[in-house]
Design a protein around this motif. Structure first.
Motif, short mmCIF file in Angstrom:
data_model
loop_
_atom_site.label_atom_id
_atom_site.label_comp_id
_atom_site.label_asym_id
_atom_site.label_seq_id
_atom_site.Cartn_x
_atom_site.Cartn_y
_atom_site.Cartn_z
N PRO A 122 36.30 31.66 34.72
CA PRO A 122 36.48 32.43 33.49
C PRO A 122 35.66 31.81 32.36
CG PRO A 122 38.44 31.12 34.00
CD PRO A 122 37.52 30.99 35.17
N GLY A 123 34.87 32.63 31.70
CA GLY A 123 34.05 32.13 30.58
C GLY A 123 32.72 31.54 31.01
N ALA A 168 35.35 44.09 37.53
CA ALA A 168 36.72 44.24 38.06
C ALA A 168 37.73 44.09 36.92
CB ALA A 168 36.97 43.22 39.15
N ARG A 205 41.67 46.35 33.04
CA ARG A 205 42.10 46.53 31.63
C ARG A 205 42.17 48.03 31.28
NH1 ARG A 205 39.50 41.52 31.26
NH2 ARG A 205 37.43 42.43 31.00
N ILE A 215 47.70 39.77 34.57
CA ILE A 215 46.62 39.22 33.72
C ILE A 215 47.20 38.24 32.68
CG2 ILE A 215 44.93 39.87 31.92
CD1 ILE A 215 44.07 42.17 33.69
N PHE A 270 34.40 39.60 40.99
CA PHE A 270 34.96 40.01 42.28
C PHE A 270 34.00 39.57 43.38
CE2 PHE A 270 35.70 42.59 45.90
CZ PHE A 270 37.05 42.86 45.90
N ARG A 317 37.58 37.42 43.83
CA ARG A 317 38.13 36.19 43.25
C ARG A 317 38.93 35.40 44.27
NH1 ARG A 317 37.50 37.93 37.68
NH2 ARG A 317 37.72 36.10 36.36
N ASN A 338 40.66 39.28 48.34
CA ASN A 338 39.76 40.26 47.69
C ASN A 338 38.57 40.54 48.59
OD1 ASN A 338 39.52 39.64 44.03
ND2 ASN A 338 41.09 40.64 45.23
N ARG A 345 36.02 33.62 22.31
CA ARG A 345 35.48 34.92 22.73
C ARG A 345 35.87 36.03 21.75
NH1 ARG A 345 35.30 36.65 28.96
NH2 ARG A 345 37.52 36.17 28.96
N1 LIG Z 1 39.03 40.59 41.19
C1 LIG Z 1 39.81 40.46 40.10
C2 LIG Z 1 39.22 40.36 38.81
C3 LIG Z 1 40.04 40.19 37.72
N2 LIG Z 1 41.38 40.12 37.88
C4 LIG Z 1 42.29 39.90 36.74
C5 LIG Z 1 42.64 38.42 36.66
C6 LIG Z 1 41.64 37.91 35.68
O1 LIG Z 1 42.08 36.71 35.06
C7 LIG Z 1 41.57 39.07 34.70
C8 LIG Z 1 40.33 39.13 33.86
O2 LIG Z 1 39.19 39.23 34.71
P1 LIG Z 1 37.73 39.17 34.09
O3 LIG Z 1 36.75 39.21 35.22
O4 LIG Z 1 37.59 40.21 33.04
O5 LIG Z 1 37.77 37.74 33.43
P2 LIG Z 1 36.56 36.80 33.00
O6 LIG Z 1 35.42 37.71 32.69
O7 LIG Z 1 36.25 35.89 34.16
O8 LIG Z 1 37.06 36.05 31.82
O9 LIG Z 1 41.66 40.22 35.53
C9 LIG Z 1 41.94 40.23 39.14
O10 LIG Z 1 43.16 40.16 39.28
N3 LIG Z 1 41.13 40.41 40.23
#
Ligand SMILES: Nc1ccn([C@H]2C[C@H](O)[C@@H](COP(=O)(O)OP(=O)(O)O)O2)c(=O)n1
Ligand SMILES: Nc1ncnc2c1ncn2[C@@H]1O[C@H](COP(=O)(O)OP(=O)(O)O)[C@@H](O)[C@H]1O
Ligand SMILES: [Mg+2]
Length: 238
Positions: free
Chosen positions: A61-62, A83, A88, A105, A137, A139, A143, A175
């Protein structure tokens, strides 16, 4: 429109990787490999316009995934599927799974794969493009396996943005997008999930010779100069 395929033309050499990198994660040494970029002819990329070209964009993340995806889209005409954004969107339109997604989330947890993969599949099916950047994705191994099962395809390659934890935390805390997960408590949980569940996916693609590791420290433009040559090969096949 893209069509489902069960096997993709090899873009990446499955032979021994040419450059060997090592990355340290919280004291653990992971051996990660970047792979030789092949010429289009050597890579044997299909000229079939309908075959989807899939790139997974992964990293903590980040680490700058979304920022670099915007530049890849602008330069190479990929369709960006984030993803996190799809999830969101489900929250904001109060969909069937909206409240479950919000809870996950908020807690820094991963949403069940069947939900996320269905959303990705819908986006891919409704796109006229056949080049996809799938951001954030897979993650988890769950997945990854769900994508292969539902979409029936593997990524052509995987971009991994490697960034030290302190830098990721600093970026997330500034952010300023009003996200429910950009607070220090949730960030800590997300980093734990990253180490426990995301790193195995990175290792998997590294061992398959599909991983391009990008040093995600530096200016946005400096980082893009590492990303550009990877996509230039793809562009050359058009
Ligand atoms: N494949 C994924 C992608 C995101 N998520 C959920 C869990 C993640 O912490 C949040 C936010 O994802 P996002 O890719 O927007 O976060 P970052 O861009 O890495 O900060 O969404 C998920 O459950 N499964
Ligand atoms: N190379 C960089 N240097 C400093 N800040 C960056 C860099 N790349 C992105 N950022 C900023 O860091 C934050 C996280 O970037 P983002 O692209 O959203 O990462 P991710 O999608 O991996 O979570 C954003 O505020 C973004 O503007
Ligand atoms: Mg992002």
């Amino acid at each position: 429109m893209w069509r489902r395929v069960t096997s993709l033309s090899p873009f990446i050499s499955s032979s021994k990787p040419s450059i060997r990198n090592q990355a340290s994660y919280g004291g653990k040494i992971w051996e990660l490999f970047t792979t030789e970029i092949l010429t289009p002819a050597k890579a044997g990329i299909s000229s079939d316009e309908k075959t989807p070209f899939i790139t997974f964009v992964v990293g903590g993340p980040g680490s700058g995934k979304g920022t670099q995806c915007a530049k890849i889209v602008e330069t190479f005409g990929f369709t960006h599927i984030s993803a996190g954004e799809l999830l969101r969107r489900e929250i904001s339109c109060n969909s069937e799974h909206g409240s479950m997604i919000l809870d996950s989330i908020r807690e820094g947890k991963i949403v069940p794969s069947e939900v996320t993969v269905k959303l990705i599949e819908k986006e891919m099916e409704s796109s006229k493009n056949n080049k996809f950047l799938i951001d954030g994705f897979p993650r988890t191994e769950e997945n990854r396996i769900a994508f292969e099962r539902v979409i029936g395809a593997e990524p052509n390659f995987v971009l991994f943005f490697h960034c030290p934890e302190e830098e990721m935390v600093k970026r997330l805390l500034s952010r300023n997008e009003g996200r429910v997960d950009d607070n220090i408590d949730t960030i800590k949980k997300r980093l734990e999930v990253f180490t426990a569940l995301h790193l195995p996916v990175i290792k998997y693609y590294s061992e398959k010779g599909k991983l391009y590791k990008i040093n995600a420290v530096g200016t946005v433009d400096e980082i893009f100069e590492q990303v550009r040559p990877v996509f230039a090969v793809c562009e050359a096949t058009k």
